[in-house]
Scaffold this motif. Sequence first.
Motif, PDB file in Angstrom:
ATOM      1  N   ARG A  13       2.568   2.672   3.199  1.00 26.04           N
ATOM      2  CA  ARG A  13       2.781   1.808   2.040  1.00 26.04           C
ATOM      3  C   ARG A  13       3.608   0.559   2.345  1.00 26.04           C
ATOM      4  NH1 ARG A  13       6.771   2.090  -2.093  1.00 26.04           N
ATOM      5  NH2 ARG A  13       6.117   0.946  -3.980  1.00 26.04           N
ATOM      6  N   PRO A  14       4.751   0.643   3.049  1.00 22.93           N
ATOM      7  CA  PRO A  14       5.508  -0.585   3.331  1.00 22.93           C
ATOM      8  C   PRO A  14       4.698  -1.610   4.130  1.00 22.93           C
ATOM      9  CG  PRO A  14       6.854   1.353   3.749  1.00 22.93           C
ATOM     10  CD  PRO A  14       5.466   1.843   3.543  1.00 22.93           C
ATOM     11  N   VAL A  15       3.851  -1.120   5.036  1.00 26.20           N
ATOM     12  CA  VAL A  15       3.012  -2.031   5.822  1.00 26.20           C
ATOM     13  C   VAL A  15       2.001  -2.722   4.914  1.00 26.20           C
ATOM     14  CG1 VAL A  15       1.374  -2.187   7.738  1.00 26.20           C
ATOM     15  CG2 VAL A  15       3.309  -0.595   7.865  1.00 26.20           C
ATOM     16  N   ALA A  16       1.388  -1.934   4.009  1.00 26.51           N
ATOM     17  CA  ALA A  16       0.417  -2.513   3.086  1.00 26.51           C
ATOM     18  C   ALA A  16       1.065  -3.562   2.192  1.00 26.51           C
ATOM     19  CB  ALA A  16      -0.212  -1.406   2.244  1.00 26.51           C
ATOM     20  N   LEU A  17       2.270  -3.272   1.719  1.00 27.28           N
ATOM     21  CA  LEU A  17       2.974  -4.232   0.863  1.00 27.28           C
ATOM     22  C   LEU A  17       3.326  -5.497   1.628  1.00 27.28           C
ATOM     23  CD1 LEU A  17       5.331  -1.803  -1.082  1.00 27.28           C
ATOM     24  CD2 LEU A  17       3.386  -3.057  -2.009  1.00 27.28           C
ATOM     25  N   VAL A  30     -10.096  -2.695  -7.414  1.00 26.96           N
ATOM     26  CA  VAL A  30     -11.026  -2.085  -8.365  1.00 26.96           C
ATOM     27  C   VAL A  30     -10.805  -0.581  -8.329  1.00 26.96           C
ATOM     28  CG1 VAL A  30     -13.428  -1.825  -9.084  1.00 26.96           C
ATOM     29  CG2 VAL A  30     -12.702  -3.921  -7.921  1.00 26.96           C
ATOM     30  N   VAL A  31     -10.592   0.016  -9.494  1.00 28.53           N
ATOM     31  CA  VAL A  31     -10.392   1.458  -9.580  1.00 28.53           C
ATOM     32  C   VAL A  31     -11.417   2.046 -10.537  1.00 28.53           C
ATOM     33  CG1 VAL A  31      -7.935   1.349  -9.025  1.00 28.53           C
ATOM     34  CG2 VAL A  31      -8.664   1.267 -11.422  1.00 28.53           C
ATOM     35  N   ASP A 225     -15.786   2.343  -1.099  1.00 30.23           N
ATOM     36  CA  ASP A 225     -14.984   2.096   0.094  1.00 30.23           C
ATOM     37  C   ASP A 225     -13.628   1.570  -0.352  1.00 30.23           C
ATOM     38  OD1 ASP A 225     -17.351   2.685   1.369  1.00 30.23           O
ATOM     39  OD2 ASP A 225     -17.836   0.594   1.797  1.00 30.23           O
ATOM     40  N   ARG A 226     -12.576   2.322  -0.088  1.00 24.24           N
ATOM     41  CA  ARG A 226     -11.266   1.952  -0.608  1.00 24.24           C
ATOM     42  C   ARG A 226     -10.708   0.688   0.048  1.00 24.24           C
ATOM     43  NH1 ARG A 226      -9.327   8.213  -0.910  1.00 24.24           N
ATOM     44  NH2 ARG A 226     -10.987   8.355   0.626  1.00 24.24           N
ATOM     45  N   GLY A 227      -9.835   0.002  -0.680  1.00 29.91           N
ATOM     46  CA  GLY A 227      -9.151  -1.149  -0.121  1.00 29.91           C
ATOM     47  C   GLY A 227      -9.134  -2.339  -1.052  1.00 29.91           C
ATOM     48  N   LEU A 228      -8.307  -3.304  -0.716  1.00 29.38           N
ATOM     49  CA  LEU A 228      -8.171  -4.528  -1.490  1.00 29.38           C
ATOM     50  C   LEU A 228      -9.344  -5.454  -1.199  1.00 29.38           C
ATOM     51  CD1 LEU A 228      -6.099  -6.081  -3.345  1.00 29.38           C
ATOM     52  CD2 LEU A 228      -5.313  -7.185  -1.229  1.00 29.38           C
ATOM     53  N   ASN A 229      -9.891  -6.056  -2.252  1.00 26.39           N
ATOM     54  CA  ASN A 229     -10.948  -7.044  -2.085  1.00 26.39           C
ATOM     55  C   ASN A 229     -10.330  -8.420  -1.882  1.00 26.39           C
ATOM     56  OD1 ASN A 229     -13.614  -5.570  -2.723  1.00 26.39           O
ATOM     57  ND2 ASN A 229     -12.262  -4.938  -4.409  1.00 26.39           N
ATOM     58  N   THR A 230     -10.700  -9.065  -0.793  1.00 29.88           N
ATOM     59  CA  THR A 230     -10.266 -10.424  -0.517  1.00 29.88           C
ATOM     60  C   THR A 230     -11.482 -11.338  -0.622  1.00 29.88           C
ATOM     61  OG1 THR A 230     -10.713 -10.324   1.865  1.00 29.88           O
ATOM     62  CG2 THR A 230      -8.570  -9.487   1.098  1.00 29.88           C
ATOM     63  N   VAL A 253      -2.524   3.786  -4.444  1.00 26.69           N
ATOM     64  CA  VAL A 253      -3.793   3.057  -4.435  1.00 26.69           C
ATOM     65  C   VAL A 253      -3.561   1.580  -4.733  1.00 26.69           C
ATOM     66  CG1 VAL A 253      -5.980   2.748  -5.659  1.00 26.69           C
ATOM     67  CG2 VAL A 253      -5.232   5.046  -5.030  1.00 26.69           C
ATOM     68  N   LEU A 254      -2.778   1.295  -5.766  1.00 27.11           N
ATOM     69  CA  LEU A 254      -2.518  -0.080  -6.169  1.00 27.11           C
ATOM     70  C   LEU A 254      -1.770  -0.860  -5.092  1.00 27.11           C
ATOM     71  CD1 LEU A 254      -1.495   0.645  -9.869  1.00 27.11           C
ATOM     72  CD2 LEU A 254      -3.640  -0.392  -9.089  1.00 27.11           C
ATOM     73  N   ASP A 255      -0.907  -0.174  -4.378  1.00 24.91           N
ATOM     74  CA  ASP A 255      -0.151  -0.828  -3.307  1.00 24.91           C
ATOM     75  C   ASP A 255      -0.944  -0.946  -2.012  1.00 24.91           C
ATOM     76  OD1 ASP A 255       2.102  -1.286  -4.835  1.00 24.91           O
ATOM     77  OD2 ASP A 255       3.078   0.602  -4.273  1.00 24.91           O
ATOM     78  N   GLY A 256      -2.126  -0.322  -1.969  1.00 28.57           N
ATOM     79  CA  GLY A 256      -2.969  -0.409  -0.778  1.00 28.57           C
ATOM     80  C   GLY A 256      -2.665   0.614   0.287  1.00 28.57           C
ATOM     81  N   ALA A 257      -1.908   1.648  -0.072  1.00 32.75           N
ATOM     82  CA  ALA A 257      -1.482   2.614   0.932  1.00 32.75           C
ATOM     83  C   ALA A 257      -2.590   3.557   1.375  1.00 32.75           C
ATOM     84  CB  ALA A 257      -0.304   3.437   0.401  1.00 32.75           C
ATOM     85  N   TYR A 258      -3.681   3.671   0.603  1.00 31.03           N
ATOM     86  CA  TYR A 258      -4.777   4.544   0.988  1.00 31.03           C
ATOM     87  C   TYR A 258      -5.929   3.792   1.655  1.00 31.03           C
ATOM     88  CZ  TYR A 258      -2.639   8.446  -1.493  1.00 31.03           C
ATOM     89  OH  TYR A 258      -1.787   9.443  -1.897  1.00 31.03           O
ATOM     90  N   THR A 259      -5.709   2.527   1.956  1.00 26.74           N
ATOM     91  CA  THR A 259      -6.759   1.755   2.610  1.00 26.74           C
ATOM     92  C   THR A 259      -7.109   2.334   3.978  1.00 26.74           C
ATOM     93  OG1 THR A 259      -6.021  -0.228   1.447  1.00 26.74           O
ATOM     94  CG2 THR A 259      -7.422  -0.574   3.371  1.00 26.74           C
TER      95      THR A 259
END
Length: 275
Positions: A13-17, A30-31, A225-230, A253-259
């Motif tokens: 999580r800290p890395v994703a943030l 998107v959830v 496919d999990r992850g943030l859309n750029t 999920v919102l923080d991107g930790a499960y990407t």
Amino acid sequence: MRPGTRAVASVVRPVALARRSLATAPGLTVVGWHRVDGRTSDGLSTGIDDFRRHLDVLEEWGACVLPLAEAAARLRAGTLPDRAVALTFDDGYASVVETAWPLLRERGLATTLFVVSGILAGQQFAWDAHEPAPCRTGRLRPATAEELVAAADEGLDIGSHTVSHPWLPALDDDRLLAELVESRAVLEDLLGRPVRSLAYPTGGWDARVRAAAAVAGYSVGITVDRGLNTGRVHPLSLRRAFVPTEAADLRHVLDGAYTFLRPLDRWRSRGGPPW
């Protein structure tokens, strides 16, 4: 979410943030859910109290919930607000229009329901076939055409989930296009408005499926496919995560930790659904 997976997410999580803070433009999360049927969360079902907690987490996190079409357009244009989120439901269960949608309307939250158009002709969901008949006509009941129209008139966005929920990569070109085109046509005829968004059943997509979606007239396609859309993500293969039961997992999920699970998502998706 399994304890081991949650533990890894806590480390990641800290890395994703940090990565998000360094991004040149905000991304889109998107959830999704399937049904909110009053029972304890289990598999495709989300309990009402759990769903309320999920909405609380979105609010506490500071999510800017946008309609899916607007979110996708602003993603392409590079004009998304920070912490942009789009909410979705798959399949077309009655519990979405009966239970989830009123709760979302109370909070002013837009959402998209992706509907298997075959349910409008009485088709049952294959994965519910083992359930007792009272369940299939009760809490597992698909929404009727009248219910979908009424909810759409109230602002619920309706997208396509194909005609019969097949594994799209396994279809030949003709049937693939038919599943995409016919579902959209049925829903547009029912609703009297354009349908331009699609969720791939069970997340089954590849380059050929995505190209067929474009030919069929869709402008937004949703995967699992999990992850943030750029801005680099193709609009017809947007990433999405289904919401875990625990509210703390939704925060991950919102923080991107499960990407980090996305390669596993893609590996699993090659096998097709179990039914």
